[in-house]
Scaffold this motif. Structure first.
Motif, short mmCIF file in Angstrom:
data_model
loop_
_atom_site.label_atom_id
_atom_site.label_comp_id
_atom_site.label_asym_id
_atom_site.label_seq_id
_atom_site.Cartn_x
_atom_site.Cartn_y
_atom_site.Cartn_z
N SER A 155 0.84 -1.19 0.00
CA SER A 155 0.00 0.00 0.00
C SER A 155 0.87 1.24 0.00
O SER A 155 2.04 1.21 0.36
CB SER A 155 -0.91 0.03 1.24
OG SER A 155 -0.15 0.26 2.40
N ARG A 156 0.29 2.36 -0.44
CA ARG A 156 1.04 3.60 -0.47
C ARG A 156 1.46 4.03 0.92
O ARG A 156 2.55 4.54 1.13
CB ARG A 156 0.20 4.70 -1.14
CG ARG A 156 -0.04 4.45 -2.62
CD ARG A 156 -0.59 5.67 -3.30
NE ARG A 156 -1.83 6.12 -2.68
CZ ARG A 156 -2.47 7.23 -3.03
NH1 ARG A 156 -1.98 8.00 -3.98
NH2 ARG A 156 -3.60 7.58 -2.44
N HIS A 202 6.50 15.22 -0.46
CA HIS A 202 5.18 15.84 -0.42
C HIS A 202 4.23 15.03 0.44
O HIS A 202 3.44 15.59 1.22
CB HIS A 202 4.62 15.97 -1.84
CG HIS A 202 5.17 17.12 -2.62
ND1 HIS A 202 4.87 18.43 -2.33
CD2 HIS A 202 6.01 17.16 -3.70
CE1 HIS A 202 5.49 19.23 -3.18
NE2 HIS A 202 6.19 18.49 -4.02
N ARG A 203 4.29 13.71 0.33
CA ARG A 203 3.42 12.85 1.13
C ARG A 203 3.73 12.98 2.62
O ARG A 203 2.83 13.06 3.46
CB ARG A 203 3.57 11.39 0.69
CG ARG A 203 3.06 11.09 -0.72
CD ARG A 203 3.24 9.63 -1.03
NE ARG A 203 2.47 8.79 -0.12
CZ ARG A 203 2.80 7.55 0.21
NH1 ARG A 203 3.92 7.01 -0.24
NH2 ARG A 203 2.03 6.86 1.03
N PHE A 204 5.03 12.98 2.94
CA PHE A 204 5.45 13.09 4.33
C PHE A 204 4.96 14.40 4.94
O PHE A 204 4.42 14.42 6.06
CB PHE A 204 6.97 12.99 4.43
CG PHE A 204 7.49 12.99 5.84
CD1 PHE A 204 7.58 11.82 6.57
CD2 PHE A 204 7.88 14.18 6.44
CE1 PHE A 204 8.05 11.82 7.88
CE2 PHE A 204 8.36 14.20 7.74
CZ PHE A 204 8.45 13.00 8.47
N GLN A 205 5.14 15.50 4.23
CA GLN A 205 4.73 16.80 4.74
C GLN A 205 3.20 16.90 4.83
O GLN A 205 2.66 17.51 5.76
CB GLN A 205 5.28 17.91 3.86
CG GLN A 205 6.78 18.13 4.02
CD GLN A 205 7.18 18.45 5.44
OE1 GLN A 205 7.86 17.66 6.09
NE2 GLN A 205 6.75 19.60 5.95
N ALA A 206 2.50 16.29 3.88
CA ALA A 206 1.04 16.30 3.95
C ALA A 206 0.57 15.56 5.19
O ALA A 206 -0.35 16.00 5.89
CB ALA A 206 0.47 15.66 2.69
N ALA A 207 1.20 14.43 5.49
CA ALA A 207 0.82 13.67 6.68
C ALA A 207 1.15 14.46 7.95
O ALA A 207 0.37 14.48 8.91
CB ALA A 207 1.53 12.32 6.68
N ALA A 208 2.31 15.12 7.96
CA ALA A 208 2.73 15.87 9.15
C ALA A 208 1.80 17.03 9.46
O ALA A 208 1.61 17.40 10.62
CB ALA A 208 4.16 16.38 8.96
N GLU A 219 -3.46 13.70 1.02
CA GLU A 219 -2.28 13.10 0.40
C GLU A 219 -2.24 13.42 -1.09
O GLU A 219 -3.22 13.22 -1.81
CB GLU A 219 -2.28 11.59 0.59
CG GLU A 219 -1.07 10.92 -0.06
CD GLU A 219 -0.91 9.49 0.37
OE1 GLU A 219 -0.55 8.66 -0.49
OE2 GLU A 219 -1.12 9.18 1.56
N PRO A 220 -1.09 13.92 -1.59
CA PRO A 220 -1.00 14.27 -3.00
C PRO A 220 -0.85 13.03 -3.88
O PRO A 220 -0.31 12.01 -3.44
CB PRO A 220 0.27 15.13 -3.06
CG PRO A 220 1.12 14.58 -1.96
CD PRO A 220 0.17 14.20 -0.86
N THR A 221 -1.32 13.11 -5.09
CA THR A 221 -1.11 12.04 -6.06
C THR A 221 0.26 12.21 -6.70
O THR A 221 0.90 13.27 -6.58
CB THR A 221 -2.18 12.10 -7.16
OG1 THR A 221 -2.03 13.35 -7.88
CG2 THR A 221 -3.58 12.02 -6.57
N VAL A 222 0.72 11.16 -7.35
CA VAL A 222 1.99 11.24 -8.08
C VAL A 222 1.92 12.36 -9.11
O VAL A 222 2.87 13.13 -9.29
CB VAL A 222 2.32 9.90 -8.75
CG1 VAL A 222 3.55 10.03 -9.64
CG2 VAL A 222 2.52 8.81 -7.70
N SER A 255 3.78 19.90 -9.49
CA SER A 255 4.37 20.90 -8.60
C SER A 255 5.84 21.12 -8.93
O SER A 255 6.32 22.26 -8.99
CB SER A 255 4.22 20.44 -7.14
OG SER A 255 4.88 21.32 -6.26
N ILE A 256 6.57 20.04 -9.17
CA ILE A 256 7.99 20.14 -9.50
C ILE A 256 8.18 20.80 -10.86
O ILE A 256 9.04 21.67 -11.04
CB ILE A 256 8.63 18.74 -9.47
CG1 ILE A 256 8.57 18.16 -8.04
CG2 ILE A 256 10.07 18.79 -9.97
CD1 ILE A 256 8.84 16.69 -7.97
N ASP A 257 7.38 20.39 -11.84
CA ASP A 257 7.50 20.96 -13.19
C ASP A 257 7.21 22.45 -13.18
O ASP A 257 7.92 23.24 -13.83
CB ASP A 257 6.54 20.24 -14.15
CG ASP A 257 6.97 18.81 -14.44
OD1 ASP A 257 8.12 18.45 -14.11
OD2 ASP A 257 6.14 18.04 -14.97
#
Length: 283
Positions: free
Chosen positions: A4-5, A86-92, A97-100, A106-108
């Motif tokens: 799982s993610r 991004h996932r770690f910071q969203a959880a914190a 949770e952001p999608t891939v 965001s990076i682009d």
């Protein structure tokens, strides 16, 4: 059974140090830092910094990009959050949770942002304060807010950043206007009307720091300030200087002072959102 993610992110946790968490938070707040920024703030040895950044990239916590120089070679690596970052910071911070796809976009968008140089210039100012604080126990960068956070909290203004700088028992608040030479100086001076409005409605009388690309632009700006007779506290310095040293020339003054010596009405000053956690910058 497919992993799982959430369990994929949990598997990374044993590899994340307290220094890594600080770096992830800095990138979450300020979008992008160069290898040099990160080395100066968080590491002693540059090689150790480079190796650790590579390890964090391999874990998916960071992404990097750089551009070619016109005369050959490349500019330094620019670091930002990777998908797991991004996932770690969203959880914190209890965000969705952001999608891939969202992380990649965001990076682009950051890497192609025409204001990237301006963002890096703004971050460089605060990095210099953070590095000074790292080397001088009495100094502290108590607050480092991005343009987004400053606008969200004060609403009336659109400063490039806001900070609280302390030395011993003295604290100075300020708003930063980082100049890269692409904007007419008259437009910079016109921004002071919004700061005056903030003061009139009871906001803090923090000095507005114009951090300029060269001495000629600084001289020109002071001529404009004299002609306009602004009511907002203003001070100027150039990119070539250490912002903690006596390099700040207040409007109407003839001698330069230290950042900590600038007048700053910090006593009653609070942002519009009382629920914001300052998150003191500790290295």
């Amino acid at each position: 059974m497919p992993q799982s993610r959430s369990s994929g992110l949990l598997a990374i946790y044993p590899h994340i140090t307290s220094r890594d968490r600080l770096l992830l938070q800095l990138l979450d707040d300020h979008q992008v830092l160069t290898t040099d920024h990160i080395h100066r703030m968080l590491f002693l040895a540059r090689r150790t910094c480079q190796l650790r950044l590579g390890e964090l990239a391999a874990l998916g916590l960071l992404e990097r990009f750089r551009f070619a120089r016109a005369g050959g070679g490349s500019y330094p690596w620019h670091w930002t959050l990777g998908h797991h970052g991004h996932r770690f910071q969203a959880a914190a911070h209890r965000r969705p949770e952001p999608t891939v796809r969202a992380s990649r976009q965001s990076i682009d968008r950051l890497s192609a942002n025409p204001r990237l140089t301006h963002l890096l210039t703004t971050n460089e100012f605060f990095v210099r304060l953070a590095v000074h604080a790292r080397r001088h126990p009495q100094a502290r960068l108590d607050r480092w807010w991005s343009e987004t956070m400053t606008t969200k909290q004060f609403r009336t203004i659109t400063a490039d950043g806001h900070g609280l700088w302390s030395v011993a028992d003295t604290t100075v608040g300020f708003f930063l206007e980082a100049d890269t030479g692409t904007e007419p100086l008259g437009r910079l001076v016109a921004k002071l009307d919004r700061y005056a409005h903030l003061i009139r409605r009871g906001g803090p009388q923090y000095p507005v720091l114009f951090w300029l690309g060269g001495e000629q632009r600084e001289e020109h700006l002071h001529r404009l300030l004299r002609d306009r007779r602004v009511s907002v506290p203003v001070a100027t310095a150039t990119h070539a200087t250490d912002p903690t040293e006596p390099v700040w020339l207040p409007g109407g003054a003839t001698s330069r002072v230290r950042l900590i010596e600038l007048p700053s009405d910090h006593g009653q000053a609070v942002a519009d959102n009382p629920n914001y956690d300052d998150g003191v910058f500790v290295l």
